[in-house]
Write an enzyme that holds these catalytic residues in place. Sequence first.
Site, PDB file in Angstrom:
ATOM      1  N   TYR A  53     -15.562  -0.799  -1.989  1.00 12.85           N
ATOM      2  CA  TYR A  53     -15.175  -1.011  -0.599  1.00 12.85           C
ATOM      3  C   TYR A  53     -16.378  -1.441   0.246  1.00 12.85           C
ATOM      4  O   TYR A  53     -17.472  -0.902   0.117  1.00 12.85           O
ATOM      5  CB  TYR A  53     -14.578   0.253   0.008  1.00 12.85           C
ATOM      6  N   SER A 211      -0.988   2.004  -0.184  1.00 11.11           N
ATOM      7  CA  SER A 211      -0.180   1.055   0.575  1.00 11.11           C
ATOM      8  C   SER A 211       1.171   1.664   0.956  1.00 11.11           C
ATOM      9  O   SER A 211       2.223   1.058   0.725  1.00 11.11           O
ATOM     10  CB  SER A 211       0.039  -0.252  -0.197  1.00 11.11           C
ATOM     11  N   PRO A 212       1.173   2.849   1.553  1.00 12.61           N
ATOM     12  CA  PRO A 212       2.443   3.511   1.870  1.00 12.61           C
ATOM     13  C   PRO A 212       3.284   2.781   2.910  1.00 12.61           C
ATOM     14  O   PRO A 212       4.493   2.997   2.986  1.00 12.61           O
ATOM     15  CB  PRO A 212       1.993   4.875   2.404  1.00 12.61           C
ATOM     16  N   LYS A 221       8.590  -2.784  14.593  1.00  7.81           N
ATOM     17  CA  LYS A 221       9.138  -4.088  14.975  1.00  7.81           C
ATOM     18  C   LYS A 221       8.101  -5.176  15.175  1.00  7.81           C
ATOM     19  O   LYS A 221       8.345  -6.346  14.903  1.00  7.81           O
ATOM     20  CB  LYS A 221       9.960  -3.957  16.263  1.00  7.81           C
TER      21      LYS A 221
END
Length: 321
Positions: A53, A211-212, A221
């Site tokens: 990372y 990646s939930p 939205k």
Amino acid sequence: MKYHTLGHSDLRISNLCLGTMNFGPRTSEKESFGILNQALYSGINFVDTANQYGGHLGVGTTEKILGKWFAEDKARREKVVLATKVYEPMSDDPKDRGLSERHILEACDASLQRMGVDHIDLYQMHHIDRSVPLEETWGAMEKLISQGKVRYIGTSNFPGWAIAKANEQALSRDQFQLVSEQSLYNLIERRAELEVLPACRNYNVGVIPWSPLAGGLLAGKDHSTGGRRQSTEAQMAFAKHADQLTDYQDLCTGLGFSPSSVALAWLLHQPGVAATIIGPATGNQLASNLDVPDIILSKEVLARIDEIFPAQGEAPEAYAW
């Protein structure tokens, strides 16, 4: 915050895991420190990173940020269950990657140095390495445990058969088995239910979904702003799942919770899930997720979610008699 043991270990973790991939590339060092402090104050004791990372700032940057945060207050280290990973390329050198014994041992020492710690609580293989025998990889991990540099071993992005094979090897050697698998798993991407989750449940390996929010698809939205959500790929994904996302938004509105909170809470309702990773880029994003452990979804709500985002089922029943 709620706590329980990770897999079959005695390691007690919060069921929200602070993912740090944004630290450095998207989130400044100062703000990263603020998020870490806020997480610790809120009861999150599980922090996940990886040696690669760092994004455009270079591999290892995120681990270095964690090292500076630990250095500010030595007492912090004992309050944190620290997880990192090994596999991804760390340089152009072809030996400086993968899951060979040489690379694992060298990479672990480098991670310890960057973070300024004497041990890693959970050391995870970031991806299966098909070019290296699993016996070699597992042997290196056992060596790190015997040296006291690593306490527990986990996998990430492993298939079900490899999770089973690793645990069977450990059992045959009377060694400690895998305690966790960090897998891609969310309402839109449920293929882990076929074989990965059943394998983990069978061996009591805790699942940690990454990646939930499906790259932002499940965040609500507004699909026009915010990092990856602006990409062409993301917009195509939003268009593909438009009807599902509209139904899901309506459900969440009726429940009185944000779509992201419901998506995270749904994961914590799945058998075998030990904790779900949250990857806030700001303190406000972290704060918006802190209610997740207290959200209880009824059987009716869970059934409605399955109608919107159909389950995969377990193999082979999911696709054969």
